[in-house]
Design a protein around this motif. Structure first.
Motif, PDB file in Angstrom:
ATOM      1  N   TYR A   1      20.580  22.738   9.290  1.00 38.58           N
ATOM      2  CA  TYR A   1      21.313  23.412  10.519  1.00 38.58           C
ATOM      3  C   TYR A   1      21.229  22.549  11.967  1.00 38.58           C
ATOM      4  CZ  TYR A   1      21.790  27.027   6.952  1.00 38.58           C
ATOM      5  OH  TYR A   1      22.077  27.601   6.126  1.00 38.58           O
ATOM      6  N   VAL A   2      20.084  21.979  12.251  1.00 41.43           N
ATOM      7  CA  VAL A   2      19.944  21.182  13.380  1.00 41.43           C
ATOM      8  C   VAL A   2      20.968  20.003  13.033  1.00 41.43           C
ATOM      9  CG1 VAL A   2      18.418  19.559  14.693  1.00 41.43           C
ATOM     10  CG2 VAL A   2      17.863  21.843  14.001  1.00 41.43           C
ATOM     11  N   ARG A   3      21.019  19.437  11.775  1.00 40.43           N
ATOM     12  CA  ARG A   3      21.856  18.167  11.587  1.00 40.43           C
ATOM     13  C   ARG A   3      23.314  18.600  11.662  1.00 40.43           C
ATOM     14  NH1 ARG A   3      19.648  14.103   7.047  1.00 40.43           N
ATOM     15  NH2 ARG A   3      18.131  13.138   8.332  1.00 40.43           N
ATOM     16  N   ILE A   4      23.856  19.853  11.163  1.00 45.05           N
ATOM     17  CA  ILE A   4      24.933  19.965  11.162  1.00 45.05           C
ATOM     18  C   ILE A   4      25.480  20.386  12.457  1.00 45.05           C
ATOM     19  CG2 ILE A   4      26.896  21.767  10.454  1.00 45.05           C
ATOM     20  CD1 ILE A   4      25.056  22.067   7.771  1.00 45.05           C
ATOM     21  N   ALA A   5      24.839  21.111  13.321  1.00 47.55           N
ATOM     22  CA  ALA A   5      25.044  21.596  14.501  1.00 47.55           C
ATOM     23  C   ALA A   5      25.171  20.573  15.510  1.00 47.55           C
ATOM     24  CB  ALA A   5      23.971  22.726  15.133  1.00 47.55           C
ATOM     25  N   ARG A   6      24.296  19.516  15.169  1.00 47.48           N
ATOM     26  CA  ARG A   6      24.289  17.988  15.967  1.00 47.48           C
ATOM     27  C   ARG A   6      25.378  17.245  15.890  1.00 47.48           C
ATOM     28  NH1 ARG A   6      22.328  13.058  14.933  1.00 47.48           N
ATOM     29  NH2 ARG A   6      22.013  11.755  16.907  1.00 47.48           N
ATOM     30  N   SER A   7      25.881  17.170  14.694  1.00 48.71           N
ATOM     31  CA  SER A   7      27.004  16.223  14.182  1.00 48.71           C
ATOM     32  C   SER A   7      28.269  17.026  14.847  1.00 48.71           C
ATOM     33  CB  SER A   7      26.983  15.977  12.791  1.00 48.71           C
ATOM     34  OG  SER A   7      27.429  17.164  12.060  1.00 48.71           O
ATOM     35  N   GLN A   8      28.337  18.312  14.764  1.00 47.49           N
ATOM     36  CA  GLN A   8      29.436  18.954  15.257  1.00 47.49           C
ATOM     37  C   GLN A   8      29.320  18.746  17.024  1.00 47.49           C
ATOM     38  OE1 GLN A   8      31.918  21.366  13.958  1.00 47.49           O
ATOM     39  NE2 GLN A   8      31.490  19.856  12.121  1.00 47.49           N
ATOM     40  N   ALA A   9      28.463  19.075  17.735  1.00 46.22           N
ATOM     41  CA  ALA A   9      28.306  18.950  18.762  1.00 46.22           C
ATOM     42  C   ALA A   9      28.581  17.548  19.473  1.00 46.22           C
ATOM     43  CB  ALA A   9      26.712  19.120  19.558  1.00 46.22           C
ATOM     44  N   ILE A  10      28.266  16.264  18.600  1.00 50.32           N
ATOM     45  CA  ILE A  10      28.668  15.142  19.055  1.00 50.32           C
ATOM     46  C   ILE A  10      30.078  15.009  18.936  1.00 50.32           C
ATOM     47  CG2 ILE A  10      28.294  12.647  18.200  1.00 50.32           C
ATOM     48  CD1 ILE A  10      25.497  13.235  17.625  1.00 50.32           C
ATOM     49  N   VAL A  11      30.663  15.399  17.902  1.00 55.29           N
ATOM     50  CA  VAL A  11      32.311  15.312  17.915  1.00 55.29           C
ATOM     51  C   VAL A  11      32.997  15.985  18.766  1.00 55.29           C
ATOM     52  CG1 VAL A  11      34.126  16.087  16.279  1.00 55.29           C
ATOM     53  CG2 VAL A  11      32.053  14.720  15.324  1.00 55.29           C
ATOM     54  N   LEU A  12      32.282  17.359  19.025  1.00 58.90           N
ATOM     55  CA  LEU A  12      33.161  18.331  19.607  1.00 58.90           C
ATOM     56  C   LEU A  12      33.027  18.020  21.451  1.00 58.90           C
ATOM     57  CD1 LEU A  12      32.281  21.597  17.891  1.00 58.90           C
ATOM     58  CD2 LEU A  12      34.318  20.531  18.031  1.00 58.90           C
ATOM     59  N   LYS A  13      31.918  17.547  21.773  1.00 59.78           N
ATOM     60  CA  LYS A  13      31.771  17.203  23.182  1.00 59.78           C
ATOM     61  C   LYS A  13      32.682  16.394  23.583  1.00 59.78           C
ATOM     62  CE  LYS A  13      28.246  13.657  23.160  1.00 59.78           C
ATOM     63  NZ  LYS A  13      26.998  13.463  23.297  1.00 59.78           N
ATOM     64  N   ASN A  14      33.563  15.555  22.898  1.00 65.27           N
ATOM     65  CA  ASN A  14      34.511  14.746  23.388  1.00 65.27           C
ATOM     66  C   ASN A  14      35.778  15.151  23.145  1.00 65.27           C
ATOM     67  OD1 ASN A  14      32.775  12.499  24.369  1.00 65.27           O
ATOM     68  ND2 ASN A  14      32.401  11.791  22.277  1.00 65.27           N
ATOM     69  N   GLN A  15      36.001  16.446  22.909  1.00 66.45           N
ATOM     70  CA  GLN A  15      37.374  16.981  22.592  1.00 66.45           C
ATOM     71  C   GLN A  15      38.015  17.351  23.982  1.00 66.45           C
ATOM     72  OE1 GLN A  15      38.870  18.112  19.374  1.00 66.45           O
ATOM     73  NE2 GLN A  15      37.507  16.612  18.636  1.00 66.45           N
ATOM     74  N   ASP A  16      39.214  17.245  23.907  1.00 67.43           N
ATOM     75  CA  ASP A  16      40.043  17.343  25.078  1.00 67.43           C
ATOM     76  C   ASP A  16      39.802  18.441  25.821  1.00 67.43           C
ATOM     77  OD1 ASP A  16      40.989  14.848  25.330  1.00 67.43           O
ATOM     78  OD2 ASP A  16      43.061  15.347  24.524  1.00 67.43           O
ATOM     79  N   TYR A  17      39.533  19.764  25.205  1.00 68.62           N
ATOM     80  CA  TYR A  17      39.484  20.902  25.701  1.00 68.62           C
ATOM     81  C   TYR A  17      37.911  21.188  26.347  1.00 68.62           C
ATOM     82  CZ  TYR A  17      37.366  22.287  21.012  1.00 68.62           C
ATOM     83  OH  TYR A  17      36.804  22.162  19.951  1.00 68.62           O
ATOM     84  N   VAL A  18      37.042  20.500  25.633  1.00 65.95           N
ATOM     85  CA  VAL A  18      35.454  20.097  26.352  1.00 65.95           C
ATOM     86  C   VAL A  18      35.796  19.321  27.831  1.00 65.95           C
ATOM     87  CG1 VAL A  18      33.131  19.727  26.139  1.00 65.95           C
ATOM     88  CG2 VAL A  18      34.490  20.509  24.220  1.00 65.95           C
ATOM     89  N   LEU A  19      36.520  18.491  27.592  1.00 68.70           N
ATOM     90  CA  LEU A  19      36.770  17.486  29.087  1.00 68.70           C
ATOM     91  C   LEU A  19      37.237  18.363  30.044  1.00 68.70           C
ATOM     92  CD1 LEU A  19      37.678  14.271  27.391  1.00 68.70           C
ATOM     93  CD2 LEU A  19      35.482  14.843  28.191  1.00 68.70           C
ATOM     94  N   ALA A  20      38.201  19.125  29.489  1.00 69.69           N
ATOM     95  CA  ALA A  20      38.947  19.772  30.499  1.00 69.69           C
ATOM     96  C   ALA A  20      38.188  20.884  31.089  1.00 69.69           C
ATOM     97  CB  ALA A  20      40.176  20.715  29.796  1.00 69.69           C
ATOM     98  N   SER A  21      37.423  21.640  30.310  1.00 68.11           N
ATOM     99  CA  SER A  21      36.431  22.463  30.828  1.00 68.11           C
ATOM    100  C   SER A  21      35.512  21.922  31.863  1.00 68.11           C
ATOM    101  CB  SER A  21      35.569  23.358  29.680  1.00 68.11           C
ATOM    102  OG  SER A  21      34.736  24.024  30.110  1.00 68.11           O
ATOM    103  N   ARG A  22      35.021  20.808  31.427  1.00 67.76           N
ATOM    104  CA  ARG A  22      34.001  19.989  32.544  1.00 67.76           C
ATOM    105  C   ARG A  22      34.907  19.554  33.645  1.00 67.76           C
ATOM    106  NH1 ARG A  22      31.902  15.263  29.647  1.00 67.76           N
ATOM    107  NH2 ARG A  22      31.402  14.436  31.560  1.00 67.76           N
ATOM    108  N   SER A  23      36.148  19.314  33.582  1.00 71.30           N
ATOM    109  CA  SER A  23      37.004  19.043  34.819  1.00 71.30           C
ATOM    110  C   SER A  23      37.167  19.959  35.708  1.00 71.30           C
ATOM    111  CB  SER A  23      38.329  18.330  34.384  1.00 71.30           C
ATOM    112  OG  SER A  23      39.273  19.279  34.035  1.00 71.30           O
ATOM    113  N   PHE A  24      37.052  21.251  35.029  1.00 74.05           N
ATOM    114  CA  PHE A  24      37.130  22.571  35.902  1.00 74.05           C
ATOM    115  C   PHE A  24      35.620  22.956  36.348  1.00 74.05           C
ATOM    116  CE2 PHE A  24      40.411  23.716  32.567  1.00 74.05           C
ATOM    117  CZ  PHE A  24      41.562  23.017  33.243  1.00 74.05           C
ATOM    118  N   GLY A  25      34.813  22.066  36.204  1.00 67.65           N
ATOM    119  CA  GLY A  25      33.500  22.515  36.690  1.00 67.65           C
ATOM    120  C   GLY A  25      32.604  23.399  35.918  1.00 67.65           C
ATOM    121  N   GLY A  26      33.087  23.250  34.397  1.00 66.93           N
ATOM    122  CA  GLY A  26      32.110  23.998  33.479  1.00 66.93           C
ATOM    123  C   GLY A  26      30.837  23.480  33.457  1.00 66.93           C
TER     124      GLY A  26
END
Ligand SMILES: Nc1ncnc2c1ncn2[C@@H]1O[C@H](COP(=O)(O)OP(=O)(O)O)[C@@H](O)[C@H]1O
Ligand SMILES: [Mg+2]
Lengths: 532, 315, 280
Positions: free
Chosen positions: C155-180
């Protein structure tokens, strides 16, 4: 989002799952049916399949399942033949013996031209050596020699045992443990080699190879003094350790084994009809019982022990689990053992009485937990544990079942901290006397060897000693004392007798020469042959 | 004159992955004034998104700095910065969390600042979706049930919700159908007028940039090679690359695609002009010397040896 | 977060195995009230009825102690399913946060977490649960802990690979740009979006956990009487299965069907959950 799985991956995963599941489902069947294809059946090899391995190769201390190989590798001065109505002594390594009128001196003529497997001569010195070494080791069944003060060498082939007090020495030298004659050269053998398989006997078979927890290979000893005249006698014997009962059944059914032990009794009827398989009930001096730990909470409370005994449905177990292989016990010693007597009564199954006893115990726990240990290879113990679990639940005791290998549960049972409250036990004697049961199981032992009830009672100890003294010349007295002793055991509720067992021999019907001698819980391969 | 809203000075950024290095931006400076739209035009891969991310604070530049100041000329603190600047991304599929309702996505900036109660948030969400002309029924839906245009409207609504002064639009229409593109562009234009917004409008599509921008910076391989007001630029392009952009966009010859895909990495450290090998008008000095970005007119800068000299002469 | 999954849109491949598992749970809960042999669940023995073959009074026959195998097999589902769910929930709870943090933070945090995970994965599959349960002592709880501890790395592996992909998604970047904040981003964006493959894995693992637990019970490390568990039932009957085939066949069949069902549910979920992705 990333698509992690592709279609082909899914298929593979599914197929994998299917296979893994199927594999595991088959696992049970496979381990039960596992066949050893390397083993080509040779006509002059006898295959004996048992459920557990030898732990101690030292003939001076071995005191358990070792009896099977050791009684074929070593010999006794006399053999005790209990097959007939009147037991008789048969010459072994002694050709004749006589005792002094006071019973304190026993003189044995030893057989000449007998050689140990290591080439040494068997003679008076060897006899003296064995007795003295066993006594000084003080382990296993060495207690049988306690009455012997000295062994005097009269000449190279005559010895005289000088006793402290009168005792039936002919029974002692024919004991099934602790009386094997072995080569004095054993002192030259390093501890390690002893542990890895040792043979210094005079018997018809010698140890060829030992694969721990796998196989013991014996081969015939060409210079055996009786000679090899029997036609089709076996020149090799393989004793194989197979812990799964179903595998042992398969092996006898498929003609991969000539003799199997510990077949669940409930399954014997289905074997009776199998071609080439013979099921024979032979007389035995083995009994099954459960020792109750007298030192460990909550069975240190006598009322708890009695409650457990009263919750023990012996009749059901005898009827449905042991069936016609066992008889109802009369006491703590099998009824047919010479000089056996019985206590006035046994505690009978009565749940209300059990409940009453438990209330009397007034334990701090609302529902106390007790631990029940048994030898997992026995289906009879297992079913008994289920019966007791159910009945104890009804009177408000939680029982926790801990099956295990004999060697493991035995080791745990020796120490109070790890000991169970109840432990399964099967006993067959070193020598044929009630005192063997009593001394081995209920005499104060510190640390305990087989006194796994951790029972200690000075009165009991002195009574056991006294009965023994009376055996040789006042057998009636001895018998009475044995009754008294057993009444105390009932009173103190140290053990629950379950069954007087016979030997259920399951073997290939082409094998001849199988004879039951209750004095020896073994099979003598020398007498066997395969027909046609 | 009012001080500029945001100033980027001498921004450089190099991506490093193991041994490979990609120089994404080099010495880029840019100012945006209040109410102004600055267009950034450039081919794909020239560093536009990198620039927008650095401006938004999502990416750390190697050198240079981004400064934003308030009315009194003070530097904005972090929280105010996030409220003052906002963004709309290129891809309306990726910029909305597929597991969040449209309402929650739009409200997210307000939720993050935590200064609003539920009621206020709801009120504000309804305000902005009205501004972007989105149906309230869509608020409970998830992104995958919306069309591309609706999604981009939602993304714009999200950008508007914290009432920013500057919105960075990184190719906001390039993933949309042409008909929808026009609607969104008009919407952006209207919003700018209503809210007095400043935009940094990033695109590789020149007509779109021209339509919206007051001022345009041309980005080539991580460097601004020409900058000027859109009318000036439309009238006259100085840099040969700008010329080529305009001629390909407004009808004539197409850009050579193969060249666009080339990646600039540190191994081809060029001494001369970065456009030298594609330049149809190159001079001999271009191979050995890189031209600086030089002011050639008011509000007009260019990095080329050709015309600037003439321009300075006439001055 | 599952409101986007339409129950009626569920594939039939989920429906049938799902129904089986559901029916099993319901049946195992109801069986003590319905079966005339409900006493057997608590360990009652009836030696006079031992080793009866399947009939209308004993659908699956009786075992060597005369207990009704149908009643026990159905009731054992509760134990076994409990083990299955327990294991995956525990493994998920340990593994997912670690994986998400590793994937999000990267660098040395990632390095440390993945080293630990690789350490766990270095053991052959069955060895670690075996060691853990034999160290903790044989019991159902310890089996659950043992298996979960040896499986959480997946589960660590799956979650990690998901996080690595997802953290560069635009909605995550957008959230960061709003100060998330990182916490906000993990909880609101990364976690909900990384759950589908984790849930798919969990549903498949639930089946395997039951299988492994049965195996451990089989070798005496798990359930013990009077608990009823499929692996234990098979152990207790293993001396008998040649003559009384029904004693091991039915518990075995139920293990098999349950494992297959969880696998099918996993596959079905994978397809259903993927519908929400752009790669339709
Ligand atoms: N995270 C990254 N790691 C390495 N290289 C990158 C990364 N992001 C972008 N690049 C590279 O930097 C250059 C500029 O990228 P980008 O700013 O995305 O350009 P644009 O938005 O103009 O298409 C491209 O060559 C791209 O390949
Ligand atoms: Mg871009």
């Amino acid at each position: 989002m990333l698509k992690i799985y592709s279609i082909s991956c899914q298929r593979i995963a599914f197929i994998k799952c299917l296979f893994r599941t199927l594999f595991t489902a088959m696992f049970v069947i496979l381990i039960s049916c596992s066949k050893d294809h390397r083993n080509e059946r040779e006509p002059n090899t006898f295959v004996f399949v048992t459920y557990d391995d030898v732990k101690d190769w030292d003939p001076g201390t071995a005191f358990s399942l070792e009896v099977l190989p050791l009684s074929n590798m070593y010999e006794l001065l006399l053999w005790y033949d209990a097959t007939g109505d009147d037991p008789v002594f048969i010459p072994g390594l002694a050709t004749s013996y006589k005792q002094s009128p006071d019973g304190l001196q026993w003189t044995f003529q030893l057989r000449k031209k007998v050689k140990f497997h290591d080439g040494e001569d068997f003679n008076a010195e060897a006899v003296k050596f064995v007795v003295e070494r066993n006594k000084s080791l003080g382990r296993g069944a060495s207690y049988i020699w306690n009455v012997v003060r000295d062994v005097r060498i009269d000449n190279s082939h005559q010895v005289t045992f000088i006793l402290n007090e009168p005792a039936p020495l002919d029974r002692i030298v024919s004991s099934q443990y602790g009386a094997w004659m072995y080569s004095p050269k054993i002192t030259d053998i390093p501890e390690d080699s002893l542990r890895n398989g040792y043979d210094g006997g005079t018997g018809p078979y010698r140890l060829k190879k030992w694969i721990r927890n796998g196989e013991i290979r014996l081969e015939k000893f060409d210079e055996y003094w009786r000679g090899w005249t029997l036609q089709n006698a076996f020149s090799n014997v393989n004793i194989r350790v197979v812990s799964e009962a179903s595998t042992r059944i398969q092996m006898i059914k498929n003609n991969q084994a000539d003799y199997v032990t510990q077949i669940p009794i409930q399954l014997l009827s289905s074997l009776q009809d199998v071609k080439d398989v013979k099921v024979e009930i032979l007389p035995g001096w083995v009994n099954h019982f459960y020792l109750l730990n007298t030192k460990k909470y909550p069975t240190n409370d006598i009322n708890v022990r009695r409650a457990i005994a009263a919750a023990f449905d012996r009749e059901s177990i005898l009827r449905y689990v042991y069936k016609d292989v066992a008889t109802r016990p009369v006491g703590f010693i099998p009824a047919t053992v010479p000089l056996a007597s019985s206590p006035d009564s046994l505690i009978e199954f009565d749940l209300n009485y059990a409940k009453h006893l438990l209330n009397k115990a007034d334990l701090p726990d609302e529902s106390p937990e007790i631990i029940f240990s048994y030898v997992a290879t026995s289906e009879e113990y297992h079913l008994t544990s289920l019966m007791l679990l159910d009945n104890l639940r009804k009177i408000g005791i939680n029982m926790r079942i801990q099956p295990g290998l004999w060697s493991a549960i035995w080791e745990k049972a020796k120490y109070i901290d790890t000991a169970p409250n109840i432990i399964s036990m099967a006993w067959w004697p070193a020598y044929a006397s009630p005192s063997d049961w009593l001394y081995g199981l209920y005499y104060t032992q510190n640390p305990p060897l087989f006194n796994l009830a951790h029972y200690s009672n000075p009165v009991m100890d002195s009574l056991i000693a006294e009965a023994w003294k009376n055996e040789a010349f006042h057998p009636k007295n001895a018998q009475n004392i044995y009754k008294e002793i057993q009444n105390i055991l009932i009173e103190d509720c140290v053990a629950i007798p379950v069954a007087d067992l016979q030997i259920w021999a399951v073997y290939n019907s082409k094998i001849h020469g199988i004879r039951g001698n209750p004095a020896y819980n073994t099979l003598l391969f020398y007498n066997l042959a395969r027909s046609g | 004159m009012e001080p500029p809203l945001i100033t980027l000075s001498n921004i450089s950024k190099t991506y490093r992955e193991g041994k490979t290095e990609v120089k994404a931006l080099e010495n880029v400076s840019l100012v945006v004034n209040k109410g102004e739209t600055v267009g950034i035009i450039g081919e794909s891969g020239c560093g536009k998104t990198t620039l927008s991310q650095i401006t938004l604070g999502l990416l750390k530049q190697d050198t240079g700095h981004v400064r934003m100041i308030d009315e009194n000329g003070k530097k904005l603190d972090e929280k105010l910065f996030y409220q003052t600047i906002s963004s709309v991304f290129q891809d309306p599929w990726g910029s909305l969390n597929p597991r969040m309702s449209i309402f929650n996505s739009i409200a997210e900036p307000l939720v993050i600042t935590r200064n609003f109660d539920k009621h206020e948030i709801k009120k504000r969400v309804y305000q902005v979706i009205d501004q972007v002309q989105l149906n309230t029924e869509l608020l409970d839906k998830y992104p995958h049930t919306l069309s591309g245009g609706q999604r981009q409207r939602a993304a714009i609504a999200r950008a508007l919700i914290s009432d920013p002064t500057l919105i960075i639009l990184d190719e906001p229409t390039s993933a949309l159908d042409v008909s929808v593109q026009a609607q969104i562009l008009n919407l952006l234009k209207d919003l700018q007028e209503q809210n007095n917004l400043s935009y940094i409008f990033i695109s590789h599509d020149l007509p779109v940039v021209m339509y919206l921008s007051h001022r345009i910076a041309v980005l080539y391989r991580g460097q601004i090679i020409e900058e000027g007001s859109s009318t000036d630029l439309m009238g006259q392009q100085i840099h040969p690359y700008t010329k080529q952009l305009f001629s390909s966009a407004f009808g004539k010859n197409k850009l050579d695609k193969a060249i666009l895909d080339e990646v600039l990495d540190s191994s081809d450290q060029k001494v001369g002009c970065i456009y030298e090998f594609r330049c149809p008008e190159k001079l001999t000095q271009c191979a050995n010397e890189a031209p600086n970005l030089i002011k050639v007119d008011s509000g007009r800068e260019v990095a080329c040896f050709l015309q600037p000299q003439k321009q300075t002469e006439t001055k | 977060m599952f409101s986007s999954i339409n129950i009626f849109g569920l594939k039939r491949s989920i429906f049938l195995p799902g129904l089986f598992i559901f029916a099993l749970i319901v049946a195992s809960l109801l069986i003590p009230g319905l079966s005339p042999y409900s006493e057997d669940i608590r360990g009652a023995v009836h030696f006079e009825e031992s080793n009866l073959s399947p009939s209308f009074s004993h659908y699956f026959g009786t075992d060597a102690a005369g207990r009704d195998i149908f009643t026990l097999t159905v009731r054992a589902a509760l134990t076994s399913l409990g083990i299955g769910f327990g294991v995956v929930i525990l493994a998920m709870f340990i593994g997912t946060p670690l994986g998400l943090i590793a994937g999000m933070k990267g660098k040395w945090i990632d390095e440390i977490i993945m080293r630990i995970v690789d350490g766990f994965l270095a053991f052959p599959p069955l060895v670690l649960p075996l060691i853990i349960t034999s160290a903790l002592g044989p019991s159902i709880n310890n089996i659950v802990i043992g298996i979960a501890i040896s499986w959480f790395p997946w589960y660590v592996r799956i979650a990690r690979s998901q996080a690595i992909v997802l953290k560069n998604q635009d909605y995550v970047l957008a959230s960061r740009s709003f100060g998330g904040s990182s916490t906000h981003i993990i909880l609101k964006h990364i976690l909900p979006n990384s759950l589908p493959p984790i849930i798919v894995q969990a549903s498949i693992d639930a089946g395997y956990a039951i299988l492994v637990a049965a195996g451990l019970s089989f070798i005496g490390l798990g359930a013990h009487p009077p608990q009823v568990e499929w692996g234990l039932m098979i152990t207790q009957a293993r001396a008998h299965f040649l003559d009384q085939w029904w004693t091991v066949t039915f518990p075995g069949l139920f293990i098999f069907m349950t494992v297959i069902s969880f696998n099918l549910i996993g596959d079905g979920l994978r397809e259903t959950l993927n519908l929400n992705n752009r790669e339709e």
